[in-house]
Design an enzyme around this catalytic site. Structure first.
Site, PDB file in Angstrom:
ATOM      1  N   ARG A 160      58.331  -2.509  14.964  1.00  0.00           N
ATOM      2  CA  ARG A 160      56.989  -2.808  14.417  1.00  0.00           C
ATOM      3  C   ARG A 160      55.940  -1.753  14.812  1.00  0.00           C
ATOM      4  O   ARG A 160      54.775  -2.088  15.040  1.00  0.00           O
ATOM      5  CB  ARG A 160      56.491  -4.181  14.855  1.00  0.00           C
ATOM      6  N   SER A 227      54.642 -13.544  11.533  1.00  0.00           N
ATOM      7  CA  SER A 227      54.746 -13.619  12.994  1.00  0.00           C
ATOM      8  C   SER A 227      53.438 -13.130  13.595  1.00  0.00           C
ATOM      9  O   SER A 227      53.007 -12.022  13.286  1.00  0.00           O
ATOM     10  CB  SER A 227      55.863 -12.712  13.522  1.00  0.00           C
ATOM     11  N   GLU A 323      51.296  -9.052  17.055  1.00  0.00           N
ATOM     12  CA  GLU A 323      51.843  -8.169  16.031  1.00  0.00           C
ATOM     13  C   GLU A 323      50.754  -7.920  14.992  1.00  0.00           C
ATOM     14  O   GLU A 323      50.715  -6.886  14.333  1.00  0.00           O
ATOM     15  CB  GLU A 323      53.052  -8.848  15.371  1.00  0.00           C
TER      16      GLU A 323
HETATM   17  N1  EPU Z   1      64.142 -20.302  16.735  1.00  0.00           N
HETATM   18  C1  EPU Z   1      63.950 -21.514  17.394  1.00  0.00           C
HETATM   19  N2  EPU Z   1      63.115 -22.415  16.826  1.00  0.00           N
HETATM   20  C2  EPU Z   1      62.483 -22.194  15.646  1.00  0.00           C
HETATM   21  C3  EPU Z   1      62.676 -20.971  14.977  1.00  0.00           C
HETATM   22  C4  EPU Z   1      63.522 -20.028  15.537  1.00  0.00           C
HETATM   23  O1  EPU Z   1      64.502 -21.737  18.436  1.00  0.00           O
HETATM   24  O2  EPU Z   1      61.718 -23.067  15.222  1.00  0.00           O
HETATM   25  C5  EPU Z   1      65.043 -19.329  17.353  1.00  0.00           C
HETATM   26  C6  EPU Z   1      66.405 -19.379  16.723  1.00  0.00           C
HETATM   27  O3  EPU Z   1      67.355 -19.291  17.767  1.00  0.00           O
HETATM   28  C7  EPU Z   1      66.466 -18.120  15.892  1.00  0.00           C
HETATM   29  C8  EPU Z   1      65.560 -17.190  16.677  1.00  0.00           C
HETATM   30  O4  EPU Z   1      64.537 -18.033  17.210  1.00  0.00           O
HETATM   31  O5  EPU Z   1      67.763 -17.634  15.783  1.00  0.00           O
HETATM   32  C9  EPU Z   1      64.945 -16.094  15.852  1.00  0.00           C
HETATM   33  O6  EPU Z   1      64.202 -16.641  14.764  1.00  0.00           O
HETATM   34  P1  EPU Z   1      64.032 -15.855  13.391  1.00  0.00           P
HETATM   35  O7  EPU Z   1      65.360 -15.553  12.795  1.00  0.00           O
HETATM   36  O8  EPU Z   1      63.070 -16.585  12.541  1.00  0.00           O
HETATM   37  O9  EPU Z   1      63.433 -14.444  13.830  1.00  0.00           O
HETATM   38  P2  EPU Z   1      62.220 -14.027  14.773  1.00  0.00           P
HETATM   39  O10 EPU Z   1      62.763 -13.120  15.811  1.00  0.00           O
HETATM   40  O11 EPU Z   1      61.463 -15.193  15.267  1.00  0.00           O
HETATM   41  C10 EPU Z   1      61.719 -11.856  13.459  1.00  0.00           C
HETATM   42  C11 EPU Z   1      60.559 -11.140  12.838  1.00  0.00           C
HETATM   43  C12 EPU Z   1      60.220 -11.698  11.466  1.00  0.00           C
HETATM   44  C13 EPU Z   1      61.464 -11.645  10.590  1.00  0.00           C
HETATM   45  C14 EPU Z   1      62.604 -12.396  11.271  1.00  0.00           C
HETATM   46  C15 EPU Z   1      63.906 -12.319  10.520  1.00  0.00           C
HETATM   47  C16 EPU Z   1      59.181 -10.327  14.659  1.00  0.00           C
HETATM   48  C17 EPU Z   1      57.878 -10.421  15.361  1.00  0.00           C
HETATM   49  N3  EPU Z   1      59.383 -11.201  13.686  1.00  0.00           N
HETATM   50  O12 EPU Z   1      61.294 -13.172  13.761  1.00  0.00           O
HETATM   51  O13 EPU Z   1      59.217 -10.846  10.904  1.00  0.00           O
HETATM   52  O14 EPU Z   1      61.207 -12.208   9.317  1.00  0.00           O
HETATM   53  O15 EPU Z   1      62.829 -11.820  12.582  1.00  0.00           O
HETATM   54  O16 EPU Z   1      64.477 -11.058  10.675  1.00  0.00           O
HETATM   55  O17 EPU Z   1      59.987  -9.450  14.993  1.00  0.00           O
HETATM   56  C18 EPU Z   1      56.855 -10.527  10.857  1.00  0.00           C
HETATM   57  O18 EPU Z   1      57.044  -9.476  11.472  1.00  0.00           O
HETATM   58  O19 EPU Z   1      55.707 -10.906  10.509  1.00  0.00           O
HETATM   59  C19 EPU Z   1      57.988 -11.357  10.539  1.00  0.00           C
HETATM   60  C20 EPU Z   1      57.844 -12.517   9.938  1.00  0.00           C
END
Ligand code: EPU
Length: 328
Positions: A160, A227, A323
């Protein structure tokens, strides 16, 4: 060139919050961007370059300077290269790539914002990032006063982040080119897409859009900037301590340390999904996402974010980084 005065920024951001810009110019061509920059120089105004406003929280005081909204359009195909104006919607570019049978950015389907903003924060989702396919960007370099073409290797991409974020205010991106592939295969490396190996290009896009629909609020109904926080990248020692305490904690090797899942920590450890201040709350399906209901204020978002940061510091010993870009 149309110069608007006292233009509400809430209408130009997906959060839908905050005050007005003292001046606003919508630049549809590079020549208009140059005129806008000259206007700012003459009047000694700060500038803020805006794409889709999907990663921005504007405070109640708005922006006391010139906001330049980049509206430069156009998508052109040159072989396996797609070249797009910075003001094109990012998802329109992804849709076009998929229509043309070109692989490479389909996992980035459904991300709000513009083509020009995508390289600034190296947008990423489902195992893909802009840096994986970006060939070059064309930008106006305010330092040299010329248009420059920067190759991928000159953009200093990271999680990012990019040179455009690091050298704040220096470059204004006007076009970007993506090197795609006619004979691609699904990138199913991310857990949620593991069963996408056999899908065709359109199906991968549809699958990503369906996953996102479950994880993000409907922008028509509530404001958000996706995010709000970065996933923290912590030292190996800190990661080991957290994993010893929470063995299920999802974690990944990253540049400079170990990236830990903040959504998981907020949900499973701090149990603060849905936590709210006024009309601002942590989204029930994805607590990294802050949503602002109709009628809420940037101050409420800010207070909520401070509360979450304080909890993360106290309970987990982690410093959170936004972010989202915060103005005033
Ligand atoms: N999880 C929970 N509870 C929840 C949701 C998620 O425990 O309610 C855990 C799950 O274990 C899941 C993990 O968190 O496997 C990761 O969640 P997710 O796949 O949604 O990914 P993230 O790391 O939270 C990042 C990016 C998103 C992107 C997703 C998918 C950042 C800051 N965010 O989120 O990007 O869509 O991965 O690749 O790196 C953004 O940058 O604005 C954004 C939305």
């Amino acid at each position: 060139m149309n110069i608007q005065e006292n233009a509400p920024l809430s209408a130009l951001t997906t959060f839908g919050l905050g005050g007005a810009a003292r001046f606003l110019i919508e630049a549809q061509q590079v020549s208009e961007l140059l005129q806008a920059l000259t206007f700012a120089k003459e009047k000694n105004l700060k500038t803020l370059v805006l794409g889709g406003g999907s990663n921005l929280l504007v405070g109640a005081n708005g922006f006391d300077g010139l906001v330049i909204k980049i509206d430069i359009g156009g998508i052109v195909r040159e072989g396996e290269l797609l070249v797009a104006g910075a003001g094109e919607s990012w998802d329109a570019l992804v849709a076009r790539a998929v229509e043309e049978g070109l692989w490479g950015i389909e996992n980035l389907s459904g991300i709000p914002g513009t083509v020009g903003a995508a390289p600034v924060q190296n947008i990423g989702a489902y195992g893909a990032e802009v840096k994986d396919t970006l060939a070059w960007v064309e930008a106006f370099d305010t330092q040299s006063g010329t248009l420059v073409r920067l190759k991928n290797s000159e953009c200093n991409f990271g999680y990012r982040t990019s040179r455009f974020k690091q050298e704040t205010g220096r470059f204004v991106i006007v076009r970007a080119a993506f090197q795609l592939q006619k004979d691609g295969t699904p990138n199913a490396s991310y857990k949620d897409l593991a069963d996408a190996v056999r899908l065709n290009l359109t199906e991968v896009r549809d699958k990503v859009l369906a996953i996102r629909a479950g994880k993000f609020p409907d922008l028509q109904k509530e404001g958000t900037a996706g995010s709000f926080f970065l996933n923290p990248v912590v030292s190996a020692e800190k990661a080991a301590e957290l994993i010893a305490r929470y063995p299920q904690l999802p974690h990944f090797p990253a540049e400079g340390g170990i990236k830990v899942s903040l959504a998981w920590l907020l949900d499973k450890v701090l149990h603060i999904k849905g936590m709210s201040v006024g009309g601002a709350r942590l989204f029930e399906n994805q607590p990294l996402v802050v949503v602002a209901a109709h009628g809420s204020t940037s101050e409420e978002v800010r207070e909520l974010v401070q509360k979450v940061s304080a909890l993360a510091k106290k309970e987990l010993g982690i410093t959170l980084e936004p972010e989202v870009k915060i103005i005033n």
